[in-house]
Design an enzyme around this catalytic site. Structure first.
Site, PDB file in Angstrom:
ATOM      1  N   CYS A  67      28.562  24.905 -40.875  1.00 17.37           N
ATOM      2  CA  CYS A  67      28.808  24.071 -39.698  1.00 17.37           C
ATOM      3  C   CYS A  67      27.469  23.903 -38.983  1.00 17.37           C
ATOM      4  O   CYS A  67      26.851  24.882 -38.556  1.00 17.37           O
ATOM      5  CB  CYS A  67      29.841  24.717 -38.782  1.00 17.37           C
ATOM      6  N   CYS A 115      27.397  25.384 -35.465  1.00 12.40           N
ATOM      7  CA  CYS A 115      27.313  26.860 -35.483  1.00 12.40           C
ATOM      8  C   CYS A 115      25.882  27.288 -35.803  1.00 12.40           C
ATOM      9  O   CYS A 115      25.380  28.259 -35.226  1.00 12.40           O
ATOM     10  CB  CYS A 115      28.299  27.448 -36.490  1.00 12.40           C
ATOM     11  N   ASP A 138      21.546  14.955 -28.270  1.00 14.89           N
ATOM     12  CA  ASP A 138      22.014  14.343 -29.519  1.00 14.89           C
ATOM     13  C   ASP A 138      20.804  13.853 -30.310  1.00 14.89           C
ATOM     14  O   ASP A 138      19.871  13.270 -29.751  1.00 14.89           O
ATOM     15  CB  ASP A 138      22.959  13.177 -29.216  1.00 14.89           C
ATOM     16  N   HIS A 195      33.836  28.538 -32.679  1.00 11.25           N
ATOM     17  CA  HIS A 195      34.095  27.400 -33.567  1.00 11.25           C
ATOM     18  C   HIS A 195      35.561  26.991 -33.540  1.00 11.25           C
ATOM     19  O   HIS A 195      36.443  27.778 -33.878  1.00 11.25           O
ATOM     20  CB  HIS A 195      33.690  27.732 -35.011  1.00 11.25           C
ATOM     21  N   ASN A 229      35.699  12.929 -29.169  1.00  7.48           N
ATOM     22  CA  ASN A 229      36.334  12.314 -30.337  1.00  7.48           C
ATOM     23  C   ASN A 229      37.191  13.357 -31.060  1.00  7.48           C
ATOM     24  O   ASN A 229      36.752  14.482 -31.262  1.00  7.48           O
ATOM     25  CB  ASN A 229      35.265  11.783 -31.305  1.00  7.48           C
ATOM     26  N   HIS A 253      33.118  19.117 -29.562  1.00  2.56           N
ATOM     27  CA  HIS A 253      31.973  18.824 -28.690  1.00  2.56           C
ATOM     28  C   HIS A 253      32.310  17.687 -27.751  1.00  2.56           C
ATOM     29  O   HIS A 253      33.043  16.764 -28.104  1.00  2.56           O
ATOM     30  CB  HIS A 253      30.721  18.483 -29.521  1.00  2.56           C
TER      31      HIS A 253
HETATM   32  P1  5GP Z   1      30.941  12.916 -33.354  1.00  6.85           P
HETATM   33  O1  5GP Z   1      30.777  11.569 -34.002  1.00  6.85           O
HETATM   34  O2  5GP Z   1      31.371  13.973 -34.332  1.00  6.85           O
HETATM   35  O3  5GP Z   1      31.812  12.871 -32.115  1.00  6.85           O
HETATM   36  O4  5GP Z   1      29.509  13.290 -32.795  1.00  6.85           O
HETATM   37  C1  5GP Z   1      28.570  14.001 -33.525  1.00  6.85           C
HETATM   38  C2  5GP Z   1      27.233  13.755 -32.883  1.00  6.85           C
HETATM   39  O5  5GP Z   1      26.348  14.741 -33.371  1.00  6.85           O
HETATM   40  C3  5GP Z   1      26.616  12.405 -33.238  1.00  6.85           C
HETATM   41  O6  5GP Z   1      26.370  11.677 -32.030  1.00  6.85           O
HETATM   42  C4  5GP Z   1      25.326  12.745 -33.979  1.00  6.85           C
HETATM   43  O7  5GP Z   1      24.250  11.896 -33.646  1.00  6.85           O
HETATM   44  C5  5GP Z   1      25.071  14.191 -33.550  1.00  6.85           C
HETATM   45  N1  5GP Z   1      24.402  15.012 -34.543  1.00  6.85           N
HETATM   46  C6  5GP Z   1      24.674  15.083 -35.871  1.00  6.85           C
HETATM   47  N2  5GP Z   1      23.888  15.997 -36.477  1.00  6.85           N
HETATM   48  C7  5GP Z   1      23.107  16.521 -35.504  1.00  6.85           C
HETATM   49  C8  5GP Z   1      22.080  17.516 -35.513  1.00  6.85           C
HETATM   50  O8  5GP Z   1      21.731  18.118 -36.522  1.00  6.85           O
HETATM   51  N3  5GP Z   1      21.481  17.785 -34.315  1.00  6.85           N
HETATM   52  C9  5GP Z   1      21.835  17.155 -33.152  1.00  6.85           C
HETATM   53  N4  5GP Z   1      21.180  17.493 -32.053  1.00  6.85           N
HETATM   54  N5  5GP Z   1      22.802  16.216 -33.118  1.00  6.85           N
HETATM   55  C10 5GP Z   1      23.432  15.904 -34.271  1.00  6.85           C
HETATM   56 ZN    ZN Z   2      30.974  25.425 -35.905  1.00  6.24          ZN
END
Ligand code: 5GP
Ligand code: ZN
Length: 115
Positions: free
Chosen positions: A4, A7, A30, A46, A87, A100
């Site tokens: 994850c 995590c 992000d 988690h 989401n 998140h």
């Molecule tokens: P979701 O679409 O699951 O609601 O949001 C996931 C968010 O995590 C996305 O906006 C994406 O840009 C961000 N994200 C994905 N991988 C990483 C990462 O490795 N580091 C950071 N800081 N953000 C991430």
């Molecule tokens: Zn996790």
């Protein structure tokens, strides 16, 4: 939780730009910001998403929302305000299966339904 990404960020096994942390919550920028301010607020415990939260885990939800308030103060968002997006599931755009809260503010790079 193995494999994850969030995590791994919590455990410092992966780098991130952490802007807030307390006992229950971590928040970092992000990696692909969809707005001028785009912070992810993540419980350290988690849980894949809201559907996995039991009735006896209300504190975890309170913790992420109260962290959002703290972060908004920290970033001086009082005047411009902010949005919180959570989401739940692929159909809603969730790609990371660790609960998140998105905190967004300022100019948006994308429509809200693409966040
Ligand atoms: P979701 O679409 O699951 O609601 O949001 C996931 C968010 O995590 C996305 O906006 C994406 O840009 C961000 N994200 C994905 N991988 C990483 C990462 O490795 N580091 C950071 N800081 N953000 C991430
Ligand atoms: Zn996790």
């Amino acid at each position: 939780m193995e494999n994850c990404i969030f995590c791994k960020i919590i455990n410092r096994e992966m780098p991130s730009d952490i802007i807030y942390e307390n006992e229950q919550v971590i928040a970092f920028k992000d990696i692909h910001p969809k707005a001028e301010v785009h912070v992810l607020i993540v419980p350290k415990k988690h849980r894949a998403n809201l559907n996995e939260i039991d009735d006896n885990e209300k504190e975890l939800l309170a913790a992420i929302f109260l962290a959002a308030k703290q972060i908004a103060q920290q970033l001086n968002l009082g005047a411009q305000g902010y949005k919180l997006v959570l989401n739940v599931g692929r159909g809603a755009g969730q790609v990371i299966d660790h609960l998140h809260l998105h905190l967004l503010s300022g100019t948006y790079n994308r429509p809200l339904n693409e966040i």
